[in-house]
Design a protein around this motif. Structure first.
Motif, mmCIF file in Angstrom:
data_model
loop_
_atom_site.group_PDB
_atom_site.id
_atom_site.type_symbol
_atom_site.label_atom_id
_atom_site.label_comp_id
_atom_site.label_asym_id
_atom_site.label_seq_id
_atom_site.Cartn_x
_atom_site.Cartn_y
_atom_site.Cartn_z
ATOM 1 N N LEU A 1 0.744 -1.240 -0.108
ATOM 2 C CA LEU A 1 -0.058 0.000 -0.130
ATOM 3 C C LEU A 1 0.660 1.040 -0.083
ATOM 4 O O LEU A 1 0.448 2.146 -0.893
ATOM 5 C CB LEU A 1 -1.039 0.146 1.114
ATOM 6 N N ALA A 2 2.110 1.246 0.754
ATOM 7 C CA ALA A 2 2.732 2.636 0.968
ATOM 8 C C ALA A 2 3.333 2.721 -0.339
ATOM 9 O O ALA A 2 3.524 3.723 -0.995
ATOM 10 C CB ALA A 2 4.033 2.476 1.880
ATOM 11 N N SER A 3 3.833 1.427 -0.895
ATOM 12 C CA SER A 3 4.503 1.819 -2.305
ATOM 13 C C SER A 3 3.469 2.285 -3.493
ATOM 14 O O SER A 3 3.755 3.278 -4.248
ATOM 15 C CB SER A 3 4.960 0.348 -2.889
ATOM 16 N N TYR A 4 2.331 1.723 -3.444
ATOM 17 C CA TYR A 4 1.302 2.043 -4.430
ATOM 18 C C TYR A 4 1.009 3.789 -4.155
ATOM 19 O O TYR A 4 1.114 4.572 -5.016
ATOM 20 C CB TYR A 4 -0.142 1.680 -4.314
ATOM 21 N N VAL A 5 0.703 4.259 -2.964
ATOM 22 C CA VAL A 5 0.479 5.575 -2.547
ATOM 23 C C VAL A 5 1.579 6.413 -3.016
ATOM 24 O O VAL A 5 1.337 7.304 -3.634
ATOM 25 C CB VAL A 5 0.272 5.649 -1.219
ATOM 26 N N SER A 6 2.830 5.934 -2.653
ATOM 27 C CA SER A 6 3.914 7.071 -3.133
ATOM 28 C C SER A 6 4.116 7.302 -4.672
ATOM 29 O O SER A 6 4.595 8.282 -5.054
ATOM 30 C CB SER A 6 5.175 6.375 -2.386
ATOM 31 N N ARG A 7 3.640 6.018 -5.380
ATOM 32 C CA ARG A 7 3.685 6.088 -6.842
ATOM 33 C C ARG A 7 2.566 6.956 -7.321
ATOM 34 O O ARG A 7 2.807 7.574 -8.429
ATOM 35 C CB ARG A 7 3.585 4.749 -7.503
ATOM 36 N N THR A 8 1.486 6.949 -6.845
ATOM 37 C CA THR A 8 0.202 7.599 -7.374
ATOM 38 C C THR A 8 -0.270 8.679 -6.880
ATOM 39 O O THR A 8 -0.885 9.459 -7.389
ATOM 40 C CB THR A 8 -0.999 6.582 -7.312
ATOM 41 N N ILE A 9 0.029 9.158 -5.662
ATOM 42 C CA ILE A 9 -0.722 10.240 -4.852
ATOM 43 C C ILE A 9 -0.696 11.582 -5.470
ATOM 44 O O ILE A 9 -1.429 12.488 -5.655
ATOM 45 C CB ILE A 9 -0.357 10.488 -3.403
ATOM 46 N N ASN A 10 0.615 11.732 -6.132
ATOM 47 C CA ASN A 10 0.785 13.181 -6.826
ATOM 48 C C ASN A 10 1.069 12.899 -8.360
ATOM 49 O O ASN A 10 1.443 13.835 -9.034
ATOM 50 C CB ASN A 10 2.048 13.840 -6.350
ATOM 51 N N ASP A 11 0.392 11.860 -9.045
ATOM 52 C CA ASP A 11 0.788 11.430 -10.631
ATOM 53 C C ASP A 11 -0.535 12.148 -11.093
ATOM 54 O O ASP A 11 -1.611 11.454 -10.950
ATOM 55 C CB ASP A 11 0.842 10.293 -10.629
ATOM 56 N N GLU A 12 -0.623 13.334 -11.737
ATOM 57 C CA GLU A 12 -1.695 14.118 -12.088
ATOM 58 C C GLU A 12 -2.090 13.178 -13.573
ATOM 59 O O GLU A 12 -3.219 13.335 -13.866
ATOM 60 C CB GLU A 12 -1.434 15.494 -12.264
ATOM 61 N N ALA A 13 -1.156 12.473 -14.116
ATOM 62 C CA ALA A 13 -1.693 11.657 -15.170
ATOM 63 C C ALA A 13 -2.664 10.767 -14.788
ATOM 64 O O ALA A 13 -3.514 10.398 -15.919
ATOM 65 C CB ALA A 13 -0.460 11.072 -15.952
ATOM 66 N N LEU A 14 -2.968 10.277 -13.733
ATOM 67 C CA LEU A 14 -3.678 9.384 -13.453
ATOM 68 C C LEU A 14 -4.972 9.704 -13.119
ATOM 69 O O LEU A 14 -6.170 9.077 -13.120
ATOM 70 C CB LEU A 14 -3.265 8.346 -12.129
ATOM 71 N N GLY A 15 -5.219 10.980 -12.918
ATOM 72 C CA GLY A 15 -6.667 11.575 -12.759
ATOM 73 C C GLY A 15 -6.810 11.726 -11.366
ATOM 74 O O GLY A 15 -6.286 11.352 -10.384
ATOM 75 N N LEU A 16 -7.916 12.348 -10.989
ATOM 76 C CA LEU A 16 -8.498 12.832 -9.696
ATOM 77 C C LEU A 16 -8.999 11.511 -8.862
ATOM 78 O O LEU A 16 -8.593 11.590 -7.618
ATOM 79 C CB LEU A 16 -9.472 13.936 -9.859
ATOM 80 N N VAL A 17 -9.587 10.564 -9.641
ATOM 81 C CA VAL A 17 -10.104 9.422 -8.880
ATOM 82 C C VAL A 17 -8.915 8.631 -8.101
ATOM 83 O O VAL A 17 -9.016 8.325 -7.122
ATOM 84 C CB VAL A 17 -10.942 8.740 -10.097
ATOM 85 N N SER A 18 -7.860 8.360 -9.003
ATOM 86 C CA SER A 18 -6.720 7.627 -8.264
ATOM 87 C C SER A 18 -5.970 8.488 -7.355
ATOM 88 O O SER A 18 -5.896 7.894 -6.492
ATOM 89 C CB SER A 18 -5.870 7.594 -9.583
ATOM 90 N N GLN A 19 -6.009 9.941 -7.575
ATOM 91 C CA GLN A 19 -5.206 10.672 -6.477
ATOM 92 C C GLN A 19 -6.224 10.619 -5.163
ATOM 93 O O GLN A 19 -5.694 10.607 -4.036
ATOM 94 C CB GLN A 19 -5.133 12.139 -6.915
ATOM 95 N N SER A 20 -7.570 10.554 -5.211
ATOM 96 C CA SER A 20 -8.457 10.690 -4.481
ATOM 97 C C SER A 20 -8.299 9.148 -3.560
ATOM 98 O O SER A 20 -8.334 9.014 -2.426
ATOM 99 C CB SER A 20 -9.835 10.918 -4.753
ATOM 100 N N PHE A 21 -8.132 8.028 -4.354
ATOM 101 C CA PHE A 21 -8.048 7.043 -3.761
ATOM 102 C C PHE A 21 -6.881 6.667 -3.057
ATOM 103 O O PHE A 21 -6.706 6.200 -1.998
ATOM 104 C CB PHE A 21 -8.332 5.713 -4.832
ATOM 105 N N SER A 22 -5.657 7.239 -3.530
ATOM 106 C CA SER A 22 -4.550 7.220 -2.987
ATOM 107 C C SER A 22 -4.438 7.973 -1.650
ATOM 108 O O SER A 22 -3.941 7.660 -0.643
ATOM 109 C CB SER A 22 -3.321 7.654 -3.756
ATOM 110 N N SER A 23 -5.193 9.149 -1.791
ATOM 111 C CA SER A 23 -5.249 10.051 -0.385
ATOM 112 C C SER A 23 -6.021 9.328 0.644
ATOM 113 O O SER A 23 -5.726 9.253 1.695
ATOM 114 C CB SER A 23 -5.974 11.273 -0.817
ATOM 115 N N ALA A 24 -7.243 8.308 0.129
ATOM 116 C CA ALA A 24 -7.835 7.687 1.180
ATOM 117 C C ALA A 24 -7.010 6.641 1.974
ATOM 118 O O ALA A 24 -7.101 6.450 2.981
ATOM 119 C CB ALA A 24 -9.151 7.004 0.569
#
Length: 142
Positions: A80-103
């Motif tokens: 989970l920590a690895s996934y979050v660190s890769r995706t939380i600030n990746d704007e290319a993945l979109g807002l849904v992915s960033q929101s999921f990572s934030s949760a």
């Protein structure tokens, strides 16, 4: 005059002291594994993609299985920590992915609060590996 089996009783006492020392070390290592950190007896094996426990004679087979089961939380944390660190600030993945990572990040913050409580109890020697298991498996109400 000493009883004939006094040496055996002393030997059993020394072994039980060693077992308690090993259990305390295992509890500490499990708490480290929960955070993705290797300990003295519990280490992550990247080739097997899981935690392993050193073979120590004072660790029973049941305790060994319990520690491995608990270390699955550490494996999941690492993922989970690895996934979050890769995706939380990746704007290319979109807002849904960033929101999921934030949760997920928010849940990991709660997880660290639980670990702080467990470590505090372990520091007070009020903890066994079975107690860690019961706290780790207890349902959480939010």
């Amino acid at each position: 005059i000493e009883p004939r089996n006094s040496g055996r009783v002393h030997s059993q006492s020394a072994r039980s002291g060693k077992a308690l020392e090993t259990e305390a070390l295992l509890v500490r290592d499990v708490l480290y594994a929960f955070q993705g950190i290797d300990g003295h007896l519990v280490k992550f094996n990247p080739e097997l993609d899981r935690y392993t426990v050193a073979q120590v004679p004072s660790i029973s087979a049941g305790a060994h299985r319990l520690v491995l089961k608990l270390c699955e939380m550490g494996w999941l944390y690492k993922r989970l920590a690895s996934y979050v660190s890769r995706t939380i600030n990746d704007e290319a993945l979109g807002l849904v992915s960033q929101s999921f990572s934030s949760a997920i990040q928010s849940e990991l913050t709660d997880y660290f609060r639980l670990l702080a409580v467990l470590e505090s109890q372990a520091d007070q020697d009020a903890f066994s590996s079975n107690a860690v298991a019961s706290h780790a498996q207890a349902p959480r109400l939010t």
